[in-house]
Each structure stands twice: as structure tokens, then as C-alpha cells.
Design a protein around this motif. Structure first.
Motif, PDB file in Angstrom:
ATOM      1  N   GLY A 146      36.874  40.163  32.604  1.00 28.88           N
ATOM      2  CA  GLY A 146      35.942  39.859  33.686  1.00 28.88           C
ATOM      3  C   GLY A 146      36.597  39.797  35.049  1.00 28.88           C
ATOM      4  O   GLY A 146      37.778  40.119  35.225  1.00 28.88           O
ATOM      5  N   GLY A 147      35.811  39.376  36.038  1.00 28.64           N
ATOM      6  CA  GLY A 147      36.261  39.335  37.424  1.00 28.64           C
ATOM      7  C   GLY A 147      36.724  37.953  37.852  1.00 28.64           C
ATOM      8  O   GLY A 147      37.231  37.169  37.056  1.00 28.64           O
ATOM      9  N   GLY A 148      36.520  37.665  39.125  1.00 26.38           N
ATOM     10  CA  GLY A 148      37.019  36.433  39.693  1.00 26.38           C
ATOM     11  C   GLY A 148      36.065  35.267  39.532  1.00 26.38           C
ATOM     12  O   GLY A 148      34.873  35.436  39.278  1.00 26.38           O
ATOM     13  N   VAL A 149      36.607  34.077  39.694  1.00 25.36           N
ATOM     14  CA  VAL A 149      35.810  32.855  39.659  1.00 25.36           C
ATOM     15  C   VAL A 149      34.885  32.813  40.874  1.00 25.36           C
ATOM     16  O   VAL A 149      35.267  33.205  41.981  1.00 25.36           O
ATOM     17  CB  VAL A 149      36.733  31.623  39.640  1.00 25.36           C
ATOM     18  N   ALA A 150      33.661  32.344  40.682  1.00 23.79           N
ATOM     19  CA  ALA A 150      32.682  32.171  41.754  1.00 23.79           C
ATOM     20  C   ALA A 150      32.272  33.488  42.376  1.00 23.79           C
ATOM     21  O   ALA A 150      31.899  33.545  43.545  1.00 23.79           O
ATOM     22  CB  ALA A 150      33.207  31.224  42.833  1.00 23.79           C
ATOM     23  N   THR A 151      32.312  34.570  41.604  1.00 23.34           N
ATOM     24  CA  THR A 151      31.773  35.851  42.029  1.00 23.34           C
ATOM     25  C   THR A 151      30.602  36.200  41.115  1.00 23.34           C
ATOM     26  O   THR A 151      30.252  35.443  40.218  1.00 23.34           O
ATOM     27  CB  THR A 151      32.840  36.950  41.958  1.00 23.34           C
TER      28      THR A 151
END
Length: 512
Positions: A370-375
């Protein structure tokens, strides 16, 4: 002036879910006007009447709620967020069902849950079955769902140390840490929501419009460019063409979309409103650096595999074919790492060039990271993976030097101890959820391989995996209603995450 201020205060004091319901209801006027322009009168009536009914219901409840004192507990916003992914799609499915009377409500509800959770899994394999208005509505709901997560991340999840923030926090997940309360992070959750929405919504809208203009400049028609722009920003992978892999999307359009996908690697690419912000910016941000490492490393491995395959079969190996194969790998890896799910038009060329198929397991692994936190991206999140990596590296160092002391600083030590422990707990919960959803799907008749792919796609909010990760595309419309209900629950669980669901059951939140 005082009356306007009083009305504004009364509106802001309404329950959060009611405000979200009112905003989504009012937004139905956009596809209604679009349907009028495109002479789709059936869809225009469906969306206009639904918009009118939703606004009237919102006004009636708002009037009835007038004068009541708002409660500012920690449970309300989190429960409203959960309701937005479970109850709201049933309302959003009404105009969809009216505009497409040949389908059933469960299918329309599934599609709306898939959209608002930014999963992007579609029951309708043939894009031609849906009108342009419905394509716009699906992309719009996903775009608004992505904005909702952008705002909720800093205003709801961060104060409760959920959604990846628990890795860098001293407090327990689900429990607010009063020691971190400052003037910039007020106790009132409603004020946090207002400030976050005011700061992030204009940025989100501006980035989407800018990407739309760039895609128009690269030759995409207006609706396709708009849907792709909204889908990239929301990481939903929704396309009115059925994807980007064999629909004539140009290299320039793919390059622009990939550039904007990088916003999903780290919150620091567009904001510094969360506890993940560091003084070094993107240069020292672990999420962004790890994301770039995967974007560079995995395509090189795939390219080497295809290059060796082309060499073994004595393929011509022209520079153009090899360059296209490398680009197809870079774009597709970036897309699935950010859980968008768009596939490059050069992806198939890499396979035909070498005669080798690309294992879908690689795409599944990228989506799980997955991607970044809070995105808007889903998956386990890069920060949690980084915490596990740092902890593993530290343990290996202690095997060689048992008496060594970590010199990574306060943040690094926290990531290596408590942060890594909580990240491991989340990873185990995610693995248990994956196993549970897979078993449930096999129990209702799905083949094991298909059930595993669908489980990963749902929990990582990467719907296009269903088409590209399996040996053959999985036809969701042929699934029974029990399987669809299981996937709906998995999509909500993947978007809100297991820790947030557990936090809803915490007695301390109900007493707050």
C-alpha cells in the motif's frame, strides 16, 4: 451578520454523518446537469429527484435538530465515518438503480461501496452497459470518498492514533493522548474537522483540476480525463473505458497520472498537518523513500526477467520494445503500490516481447504494502512496513553486537520498539482478516485462488486486482449474493482498518 453566523454555527453543530449525507445528496446535482447536457433524460430525472429528496430530508432533520447542544466525544466522528461507508452507499445507490433499471439493488449497493471506499471493483465488466452519467457518478463518489479519508485521517484517526499514526505515537491505539493537545490540535473534534476540511479540500480540488487539464492537453476526451483525474487522486482506478491498459491512453497521459500517484506515497507530499511530518521533509521521509525504492527496484527486477526471457527465445529485443516494457513495469508498479490499479498500455507488450507472463502475485504484494499513512491509498501502509524493517534490522544488529545501543534518536527508538510491536499486531490482524474473508468466500462456493485474489483486492482497496492478478479475470456479477455481501464487508474493513473497528468497541470511547 449575527444571523448568518448563528445559522453557520447551527449547521456546523449538526451530526457529522448528517453533514456528510447532505453534501453527497447535494452533489447529485452534478450528474443531473451532465445528463441533461448529454441528453440522458432518464438519468437526469433519477439524480435530480434523488438530490431534491436528499436535500429535503437533510433540511427537515437539521430543523428538528436545531437548538440541541452538540456532543464532542471521540466516538461520534469515528462512528460517523463507519456509517459513511455502510449506510450512505445505500442512499447513493438509489439514483444509480433508477438510471440502470436492468440491475438489482444489491449490485448498485456493491458498486457504491466499492466507489466510496476507493476500491474501484466493478460488477459491470462491459463499460458500455453504463451511461456516461453513471461513469461520472462512480468516479465522483470515489473522489469524494477519497477526500473524506484525507480529512478524516488528520481530524479523526490521528487524534485517536489509528490509521498508521499508532506507529509513531506514545499513546495506545484508539485512546486520545491529552499530552499532545495543543492550540493547533484542539480538543473539540468538530473544530479539527473544520480546520482540516478548510485546509485540505481546496488542495485536493486544485490538484484534481490541474491533472484534468494536463490529461486534456494529452488528448483525452473531457469525461475520460475528468474520471481518470478523480480516480488517480482518490486511488480508485475507476475508468469509463474499463481501464487504461488497452484503450489508447497515450504515454504522456500515463506519465502525468504516474506523477500525481506519488501524492499517495506520503502525506508530506501535500500537507504537514499530521504527526508524521519531519523537519527534513520528503528527503528524509521513510514512506516516500521506501515507496521510491519499490518503484525503482521492482520494475528493474521485472524488466530483467522479461529481458532474460526475450534473450532465451532469441527475440529481436529492439530498443523500443525494451523501453516500452520498462515503462509499462514502472507505471503499473506505481499504480498498484498506491492501490490505484491502472495498468499501462505497455504492460501487455512486455509479456509479448519476452513470451513470459508477469506473476499476479507481484501485483498482489504491492497492493498489500500500500501507500502512505493518511493518504487515499489502502494496504498495510508504508510506515508500518518501515517500522517492521527497522525493528528487524535492529534485531540483526543486536545478534552481532549484543551490547550495542541504538543511535536512531527518539523517533527511531519508538519505531523499533512500541511502533514495531503495534505494526506487527496490525499485520497479524490484517492477515487474520485476509484468511477469514478467503475462507468465507470459499465457503459460499468461490474457488480458492479466486477467493484469495478477491480478498486481497477488497482489503487493500485495489479492485483492479480482480482482473489482473488471477490467471483469468474474475466475473463479479456471477457471484451469489452471499459472496457480494462478504466482499462489501471486506471493502469497508479494508478502508476503515481493523484497529478502527476494534476501537469502536472500546468502552472508553463510549464513555467519552
Amino acid at each position: 451578520m449575527k444571523r448568518k453566523s448563528h445559522i453557520r454555527r447551527e449547521i456546523l453543530d449538526l451530526p457529522l454523518f448528517l453533514l456528510i449525507f447532505g453534501i453527497f445528496s447535494a452533489s447529485m446535482i452534478i450528474p443531473a446537469f451532465f445528463a441533461v447536457v448529454t441528453d440522458d433524460l432518464l438519468a437526469s430525472r433519477a439524480f435530480f429527484y434523488s438530490c431534491l429528496l436528499g436535500v429535503i430530508v437533510f433540511a427537515m432533520i437539521a430543523i428538528a435538530h436545531s437548538g440541541r447542544k452538540a456532543r464532542h466525544g471521540s466516538l461520534g466522528p469515528l462512528l460517523s465515518l463507519f456509517s459513511s461507508f455502510v449506510i450512505l452507499p445505500a442512499i447513493l445507490a438509489i439514483p444509480f438503480l433508477e438510471a440502470l433499471p436492468t440491475t438489482r439493488f444489491i449490485n448498485a449497493y456493491f458498486d457504491m461501496v466499492s466507489s466510496i471506499t476507493t476500491t474501484g471493483a466493478s460488477l459491470f465488466d462491459d463499460p458500455g452497459r453504463l451511461s456516461d452519467t453513471l461513469h461520472l457518478w462512480r468516479a465522483q463518489v470515489a473522489w469524494m470518498g477519497g477526500l473524506l479519508m484525507w480529512i478524516a485521517a488528520s481530524a479523526i484517526l490521528a487524534p485517536l492514533h489509528l490509521g498508521g499514526f499508532e506507529v509513531t505515537s506514545q499513546a495506545e491505539p484508539g485512546n486520545p493522548d491529552d499530552r499532545r493537545t495543543t492550540a493547533s490540535a484542539p480538543v473539540n473534534p468538530r473544530l479539527r474537522l473544520i480546520r482540516s476540511a478548510g485546509a485540505l479540500a481546496p488542495t485536493y480540488l486544485a490538484l484534481t483540476l490541474f491533472l484534468w487539464v494536463l490529461l486534456l492537453a494529452n488528448g483525452d476526451r473531457s469525461l475520460v480525463a475528468l474520471c481518470h483525474a478523480m480516480s488517480v487522486m482518490a486511488t480508485s482506478g475507476i475508468s469509463p473505458l474499463g481501464g487504461t491498459h488497452d484503450t489508447g491512453v497515450s504515454f504522456g497521459a500515463e506519465a502525468v497520472m504516474m506523477l500525481f500517484m506519488l501524492f499517495s506515497l506520503s502525506r508530506l507530499t501535500f500537507s504537514k498537518d499530521t504527526v508524521t511530518a519531519t523537519q527534513g521533509g520528503l528527503r528524509t521521509d521513510p514512506e516516500f523513500r521506501m515507496g521510491l525504492a519499490l518503484i525503482i527496484g521492482v520494475p528493474l527486477i521485472l524488466f530483467a526477467r522479461h529481458f532474460l526471457g526475450a534473450f532465451d527465445v532469441s527475440a529481436p529485443g529492439e530498443a523500443y520494445e525494451s523501453g516500452s516494457a520498462l515503462w509499462g513495469a514502472i507505471f503499473t508498479v506505481t499504480s498498484f503500490l498506491t492501490t490505484t490499479g491502472f495498468v499501462s498500455s505497455s504492460w501487455a507488450q512486455a509479456q509479448s516481447w519476452s513470451g513470459l507472463e508477469t506473476p499476479g502475485l507481484i501485483l498482489m504484494g504491492l497492493a498489500l504494502v500500500g501507500g502512505g499513512v493518511a493518504t487515499t491509498a489502502g494496504g498495510v501502509k508504508l510506515l508500518r512496513v518501515f517500522a517492521l524493517y527497522r525493528n528487524g534490522a535492529r534485531e540483526l544488529e543486536r545478534l552481532v553486537h549484543p551490547h550495542s545501543v541504538s543511535g536512531a534518536g527518539t523517533t527511531g527508538r519508538r519505531l523499533q520498539s512500541n511502533g514495531a510491536f503495534i505494526a506487527w499486531i496490525f499485520f497479524m490482524l490484517f492477515a487474520l482478516s485476509l484468511a477469514g474473508v478467503t475462507l468465507l468466500l470459499t465457503f459460499v462456493g468461490a474457488p480458492f485462488e479466486d477467493a484469495l485474489v478477491m480478498s486481497v483486492a477488497s482489503l487493500s482497496t485495489t479492485g483492479p486486482l480482480i482482473e489482473f492478478a488471477a490467471d483469468a479475470p474474475i466475473t463479479l456479477i456471477d457471484l451469489g449474493d452471499p459472496a457480494k455481501i462478504i466482499l462489501i464487508g471486506a471493502m469497508v474493513l479494508g478502508r476503515l482498518e481493523t484497529l478502527a473497528i476494534i476501537a469502536l468497541l472500546t468502552p472508553d470511547l463510549w464513555r467519552a
